[in-house]
Every structure is written in C-alpha cells, then in structure tokens.
Design an enzyme around this catalytic site. Structure first.
Site, PDB file in Angstrom:
ATOM      1  N   GLU A  32       7.065  13.691  38.734  1.00  0.00           N
ATOM      2  CA  GLU A  32       5.067  13.625  38.613  1.00  0.00           C
ATOM      3  C   GLU A  32       5.976  12.693  37.241  1.00  0.00           C
ATOM      4  O   GLU A  32       6.837  12.095  36.177  1.00  0.00           O
ATOM      5  CB  GLU A  32       4.979  14.598  37.533  1.00  0.00           C
ATOM      6  CG  GLU A  32       4.278  14.485  36.760  1.00  0.00           C
ATOM      7  CD  GLU A  32       2.893  14.817  35.583  1.00  0.00           C
ATOM      8  OE1 GLU A  32       2.961  13.986  34.482  1.00  0.00           O
ATOM      9  OE2 GLU A  32       3.529  16.062  34.998  1.00  0.00           O
ATOM     10  N   ARG A  82       3.483   6.126  32.137  1.00  0.00           N
ATOM     11  CA  ARG A  82       3.532   5.847  29.713  1.00  0.00           C
ATOM     12  C   ARG A  82       4.209   4.757  30.580  1.00  0.00           C
ATOM     13  O   ARG A  82       4.132   3.840  28.884  1.00  0.00           O
ATOM     14  CB  ARG A  82       4.631   7.015  29.725  1.00  0.00           C
ATOM     15  CG  ARG A  82       3.734   7.580  29.235  1.00  0.00           C
ATOM     16  CD  ARG A  82       4.629   8.874  29.122  1.00  0.00           C
ATOM     17  NE  ARG A  82       3.914  10.784  28.356  1.00  0.00           N
ATOM     18  CZ  ARG A  82       4.552  11.881  28.179  1.00  0.00           C
ATOM     19  NH1 ARG A  82       5.437  11.453  27.825  1.00  0.00           N
ATOM     20  NH2 ARG A  82       3.820  12.771  28.075  1.00  0.00           N
ATOM     21  N   LYS A 138      -2.854  22.759  33.824  1.00  0.00           N
ATOM     22  CA  LYS A 138      -1.366  22.205  33.113  1.00  0.00           C
ATOM     23  C   LYS A 138      -1.648  22.345  31.579  1.00  0.00           C
ATOM     24  O   LYS A 138      -2.962  23.012  31.460  1.00  0.00           O
ATOM     25  CB  LYS A 138      -1.314  20.067  32.901  1.00  0.00           C
ATOM     26  CG  LYS A 138      -0.455  19.811  32.222  1.00  0.00           C
ATOM     27  CD  LYS A 138      -0.007  18.122  31.828  1.00  0.00           C
ATOM     28  CE  LYS A 138       0.686  17.751  31.799  1.00  0.00           C
ATOM     29  NZ  LYS A 138       1.036  16.326  31.343  1.00  0.00           N
TER      30      LYS A 138
END
Length: 320
Positions: free
Chosen positions: A41, A45, A129
């Site tokens: 993943e 960011r 998640k």
C-alpha cells in the site's frame, strides 16, 4: 468475496509504504516480493507516491498494488490510473467510498467505531481498515464488538508489529494486517534492500508459524496400528488414544490402521493458516495436491498434502 480482497487475505500482510524517492520504488517492491510479500500500500503522504505506483505497476507486475491515505476524488483517479488495485483511506468518508464504488474499485476505508463500521456495511463493503488499531483498543476491541458484525472483515493497521501480528491474524474476522515494520523509512533511505527482504521473510514465517505436529506411521491393519502405538506409549509414558482410522501415541505419533500416503507414512506440519500456507508455498514453487484438501464447517482449508515423497514420507499441512 471480492477477488482482490481474497488475494489480500491469502497474502496476509500488506506493507504500508511512504516513499520520498520514486526511483527507489522498484527495488523496494522487488525486495518485498523476494521476502514473500507481493503486495504494498503506497501512501499519498509523499509527493513521490503516484510516480512510485506507476513504476511498480510497470516493472513489478506480480505486486498487488494499493494506494493509501486517499482523501478525495482526485487521488482516487490518480491512484487507479497509476495501477492501484485497491484504495485505502485513513477515515470513513462516504463520498470517497461512493466514488470508488462508482469506478468499480475496491476500497478499505478507515474505521474506529461501530457507527463507522455500520455505515461501511450499508455501502455493501465486505471489509474495512481498523485504524489506528493499537491506539483504538487492538484486537480486544475487535473481539468485543464483533458479535453484531459477523459479516464484516477488518484489516488492522497502526501499531501492528512482528510481536502482535498473530494476535490479530488469529482472529478469523481479520482479513490481513497492514504494517510498516519491514519497510521503515531509514531502511528505504539507506537502500538496505537485503534487510527489508529479511524482515519481510521473518514476518511471513511468523504468520505461517510452521512447526512439527506429528509423525504418521503406516501400519498394515488395525491390530498392527494398536500394537505399534501401545509399544511407543510404553516406551515413553505417552497416553494411548484410539481413533477411527488410526491410533495415537500421545500427540506426537499417529499409527494408521491401513497404509496411507508415503511409503513409510507422513509428516504433519502445523500452521497458523493452511490457506495462507498453500498460497505462500505455491509462490515458492511447492506443488500442493489440492485433491487431498479437507475443509472445516466454514469451508476453510484445514489439511492438505504436498505432492511428492520426502525420504519415504508424505507431508501434509494441518491447521493448528
């Protein structure tokens, strides 16, 4: 189950990557694949995320690529165009969920509360998640709230490490865990691919948890089975246990009542997950005899033989 979600489940651990230099994306991906985790993943960011995803998708096609920290429609579009097969968000945004679904994509939105989880279920999501996992009560919280949500699966991320990995994966509603401990920023910056591969392989070994379960001895008939088992019990002070198709000397030795696979018998290797073990062993080139697979009441694999002979013994995997 969604095919991508099934693949995530079989892999079991999804490395979560924040990468500042896209040129390091391909060797990083290859080090993960070599260590046994063909998945990642890549989070938005950093400014290098999109370019990193494009490079991985082009040069490491076996990698199951996801995009993380996805916050809006633009990032969804960029991620899918770059080759991401699934989308992960830090929180639950109904608008983002709706948009990804409209694109036919898989999204694992971040959730921390039953209210968010119910909203996800209302959208028809199979899995979400759980983030940040440890700070929100860890696996104990998931078990505490699982009762009403038996149809929902979780991917805990945040605070998951080699030490608590199996606390999460041992809970059958956890589809996989997201983690960063094998892809720490300093290792990526130093281009220490060998250490990333080592940590990745260590994580896979921890997840699979292979250990000797028992040794099976092929006996000609029921009388020979009982005689052999009782002899071993007498030698070592083990308890005798009779079974339908075999007799047992403690938990270490099984004596079959008729010859089974293997010239001499079989070696049973216990694992934390037979289904994940099948996936990871086949990735290593091990042939599995799927015709021998036995399943539990939920349809999950609980035992299966490997193809071939190993010093006169067959080998089969059994669920711990």
């Amino acid at each position: 189950m969604n095919p991508i979600l099934e693949q995530i489940c079989r892999i079991g651990i999804i490395p979560v990557i924040a990468i500042d230099d896209a040129k390091k994306a391909v060797p990083l991906a290859r080090s993960l694949v070599e260590g046994g985790l063909p998945a990642a993943e890549v989070t938005f960011r950093t400014c290098a995320a999109e370019e990193a995803m494009r490079a991985i998708a082009a040069e490491v096609p076996e990698m199951l690529l996801g995009a993380g920290t996805v916050l809006n429609h633009e990032q969804v579009d960029r991620a899918l165009a770059a080759g991401a097969k699934f989308i992960v968000s830090p929180g639950f945004n109904p608008d983002t969920v709706r948009y990804v679904k409209s694109k036919g994509g898989l999204i694992l939105p971040g959730t921390a509360t039953p209210g968010e989880m119910e909203q996800a279920m209302a959208f028809g999501l199979e899995a979400v998640k759980f983030f940040p996992a440890e700070q929100n009560g860890g696996v104990a919280k998931l078990k505490a709230i699982a009762g009403p949500y038996k149809a929902l699966k979780w991917m805990p991320t945040g605070g998951v490490s080699a030490k608590n990995l199996m606390d999460y994966l041992s809970f059958d509603q956890v589809v996989a865990c997201g983690g960063t401990w094998m892809v720490k920023k300093d290792l990526i910056e130093a281009e220490n691919w060998a250490e990333i591969t080592r940590l990745t392989r260590e994580a896979v070994d921890t997840m699979l948890g292979f250990s000797l379960a028992h040794v099976g001895i092929n006996c000609l008939d029921a009388q020979a089975s009982e005689r052999t088992a009782r002899t071993i019990c007498g030698l070592f002070g083990l308890p005798f246990r009779a079974g339908n198709s075999s007799n047992h000397a403690g938990t270490a030795v099984e004596c079959t009542k008729a010859p089974g696979p293997g010239v001499h018998g079989h070696i049973a290797i216990g694992t934390n997950s037979v289904e994940r073990a099948i996936y990871h062993l086949e990735r290593r080139g091990v042939a599995i005899d799927h015709a021998t697979c036995k399943t539990d009441a939920k349809g999950r694999a609980k035992a299966v033989y490997l193809e071939g002979d190993f010093g006169g013994f067959a080998i089969h995997l059994v669920q711990k």
